[in-house]
Motif scaffolding. Structure first.
Motif, short mmCIF file in Angstrom:
data_model
loop_
_atom_site.label_atom_id
_atom_site.label_comp_id
_atom_site.label_asym_id
_atom_site.label_seq_id
_atom_site.Cartn_x
_atom_site.Cartn_y
_atom_site.Cartn_z
N GLY A 184 26.29 8.91 -3.91
CA GLY A 184 26.32 7.73 -3.03
C GLY A 184 24.95 7.37 -2.51
O GLY A 184 24.79 6.96 -1.36
N ILE A 185 23.93 7.53 -3.36
CA ILE A 185 22.57 7.19 -2.92
C ILE A 185 22.09 5.95 -3.69
O ILE A 185 22.61 5.63 -4.75
CB ILE A 185 21.58 8.36 -3.13
CG1 ILE A 185 21.56 8.81 -4.60
CG2 ILE A 185 21.91 9.51 -2.21
CD1 ILE A 185 20.50 9.86 -4.91
N THR A 186 21.09 5.28 -3.12
CA THR A 186 20.53 4.10 -3.78
C THR A 186 19.47 4.53 -4.79
O THR A 186 19.02 5.68 -4.78
CB THR A 186 19.85 3.17 -2.75
OG1 THR A 186 18.76 3.91 -2.18
CG2 THR A 186 20.82 2.76 -1.65
N VAL A 187 19.05 3.58 -5.62
CA VAL A 187 17.97 3.87 -6.58
C VAL A 187 16.70 4.27 -5.83
O VAL A 187 15.98 5.19 -6.25
CB VAL A 187 17.72 2.65 -7.49
CG1 VAL A 187 16.47 2.85 -8.35
CG2 VAL A 187 18.92 2.41 -8.39
N LEU A 222 13.35 13.89 -17.52
CA LEU A 222 14.73 13.86 -17.05
C LEU A 222 15.50 12.87 -17.92
O LEU A 222 14.98 11.79 -18.22
CB LEU A 222 14.76 13.38 -15.58
CG LEU A 222 16.13 13.19 -14.95
CD1 LEU A 222 16.76 14.55 -14.65
CD2 LEU A 222 16.01 12.39 -13.65
N ASP A 223 16.68 13.23 -18.31
CA ASP A 223 17.53 12.31 -19.07
C ASP A 223 17.79 11.06 -18.23
O ASP A 223 18.21 11.15 -17.07
CB ASP A 223 18.85 13.03 -19.40
CG ASP A 223 19.73 12.20 -20.33
OD1 ASP A 223 19.83 10.97 -20.12
OD2 ASP A 223 20.32 12.79 -21.25
N ALA A 224 17.54 9.89 -18.82
CA ALA A 224 17.66 8.63 -18.06
C ALA A 224 19.05 8.46 -17.44
O ALA A 224 19.19 7.85 -16.38
CB ALA A 224 17.35 7.44 -18.98
N ILE A 261 20.08 9.49 -13.61
CA ILE A 261 19.82 8.70 -12.39
C ILE A 261 21.04 7.87 -11.99
O ILE A 261 21.53 8.00 -10.86
CB ILE A 261 18.53 7.86 -12.53
CG1 ILE A 261 17.36 8.82 -12.73
CG2 ILE A 261 18.31 6.97 -11.32
CD1 ILE A 261 16.05 8.17 -13.07
N PRO A 262 21.58 7.04 -12.89
CA PRO A 262 22.80 6.30 -12.47
C PRO A 262 23.94 7.25 -12.10
O PRO A 262 24.70 6.96 -11.16
CB PRO A 262 23.14 5.43 -13.69
CG PRO A 262 22.27 5.89 -14.81
CD PRO A 262 21.10 6.60 -14.21
N TYR A 263 24.06 8.37 -12.79
CA TYR A 263 25.15 9.31 -12.48
C TYR A 263 24.97 9.89 -11.08
O TYR A 263 25.91 9.90 -10.28
CB TYR A 263 25.20 10.42 -13.53
CG TYR A 263 26.32 11.41 -13.31
CD1 TYR A 263 27.64 11.05 -13.55
CD2 TYR A 263 26.05 12.69 -12.82
CE1 TYR A 263 28.68 11.95 -13.33
CE2 TYR A 263 27.08 13.61 -12.60
CZ TYR A 263 28.39 13.22 -12.86
OH TYR A 263 29.41 14.11 -12.63
#
Ligand code: ADP
Length: 398
Positions: free
Chosen positions: A251-254, A238-240, A243-245
């Motif tokens: 609206g979810i946490t890591v 998966l393109d890194a 995840i931040p996007y």
């Protein structure tokens, strides 16, 4: 020498007891427990059963216990399962949360219960010790690399077994012997003709490894077993930046993202049907487009990685399939090898259809330059063999 192999899954505990000698292995008994929350209790019960069934007079009669440890910080190989191993498992428990704590508990339990019995850990990363730095490193800042973030690779026991078995099938005793001695003597020099293998381990968890003269040159899995091919319910590559996007947009946490990527992704996430390849295939045949997509994405990813190793090794002599999907799904095997005549791969449809249910066989046509084979996986046996080699060499030196 008797060797007990303890396989501590995230929710199960399975064991096999082998009688090992230079001449080979014979399994004395096997057993297991499902839905496990207390590994220590399972180990106690197993030892009681082994004595009650007459396999052992007491637990202390075990010669060695082998553990298929997954990922250790700053440690790999086939090594004595001592405090160094416990520290290494602890150091990476965040990366392998389903496995490292379970193995640490299992090792500690044997340490306390029968301290005189030799304990050996075979790390799943061991086969990749000799992968070149250029293939093992991610292009990340040094502070990240100092944390140990790099490509490790997994399924090492399975792919190493394929390295040995394909060499035997190709009558390349020089390569087979190199593989057998790899963890006890290191790779040494090799001057023989090339033997290049593309090994596809396709099961609940899947990876493709390039094996050059018995040594892994790289594999599809990287820092964690969440990478590479789409897994049963784990994401694969998966393109890194995704995840931040996704965290921002959903609206979810890591932690929530991690849970979704490790439990609701992969073949399950794509198909929306199941994490089991059989269910997905059946749904695809019944016309479910998402299931078809999951199946096609798996095939595409296998071809992507196999193609990468074909290019890096400058060709191949063997393509090998193993594990649940690789051993049984002839349609998928044919799809992985489709349209490769120009590269020297031609499948024999009748031979391909005939190999399933844990059988070994050649599935390429007589005029295929590259041999395509199916080799059943037997992880416990692989571990028992490596443990036997490790202990026998240690004893020979002492
Ligand atoms: P694990 O990684 O859990 O040890 P296995 O090697 O047992 O997994 O492989 C499990 C996978 O193999 C499942 O996705 C299952 O659907 C698949 N599988 C087993 N038998 C078949 C079959 N006959 N056809 C296609 N897939 C199969």
């Amino acid at each position: 020498m008797n060797v007990l192999v303890a396989n501590l899954g995230s929710t199960s505990f399975k064991y096999r007891l082998f009688d090992m000698s230079e001449a080979g292995a014979s399994m004395l008994t096997s057993g297991g427990f499902e839905r496990v929350s207390d590994y220590t209790a399972c180990i106690e019960k197993m030892l009681e059963d082994l004595v009650a069934e007459g396999h052992l007079g007491s637990a202390d009669e075990l010669d060695a216990v082998g553990f298929k440890t997954v990922l250790g910080k700053d440690l790999t190989g086939c090594v004595d399962a001592d405090d160094r191993v416990l520290d290494a498992l602890e150091g990476f428990k965040e990366v392998a949360p389903a496995h490292n704590p379970a193995y640490a508990e299992g090792i500690r339990c044997f340490q306390q219960r029968c301290p005189g019995v030799r304990r050996v850990a075979l790390f799943e990363t061991a086969f990749y010790q000799w992968v070149e730095a250029a293939a093992a490193n991610y292009a990340i800042p040094s502070a990240w690399r100092d944390l140990g973030i790099r490509r490790y690779g997994f399924h090492g026991a399975s792919h190493k077994f394929i390295a040995e078995r394909t060499a035997e099938l190709m009558e390349r005793e020089d390569v087979a012997e190199r593989v057998r001695q790899l963890y006890v003597q290191g790779p040494g020099d090799f001057n023989g003709a090339p033997l290049r293998v593309i090994s596809c381990h396709l099961g609940g968890s899947s990876s493709v490894t390039g094996i050059h003269n018995g040594l892994a040159i790289g594999t599809s899995m990287g820092f964690s077993p969440q990478s590479g091919l789409p897994q049963n319910n784990r994401v694969g590559d998966l393109d890194a930046m995704a995840i931040p996007y996704a965290c921002k947009m959903l609206g979810i946490t890591v932690d929530e993202a991690e849970a979704q990527l490790t439990k609701q992704s992969g073949l399950l996430g794509l198909s929306g049907v199941s994490n089991d390849a059989r269910d997905i295939r059946d749904a695809a045949l019944a016309g479910n487009a998402d299931a078809q997509l999951a199946n096609d994405a798996l095939i595409d990813s296998i071809r992507h990685w196999a193609g990468s190793f074909f290019f890096k090794m400058g060709g191949a002599e063997v393509i090998s399939f193993t594990a649940g999907i690789g051993e049984n799904d002839a349609t998928l095997r044919a799809a992985v090898c489709a349209n490769l005549q120009e590269l020297g791969v031609i499948i024999d449809p009748a031979a391909n259809a005939a190999v399933r249910g844990g059988k070994e066989g050649v599935i390429s046509a007589a005029n295929s330059r590259i041999k395509v084979v199916v080799i059943p996986a037997n992880e416990e046996l692989v571990i028992a063999r490596e443990v036997f080699r490790h202990v026998a060499v240690g004893d020979a030196l002492s």
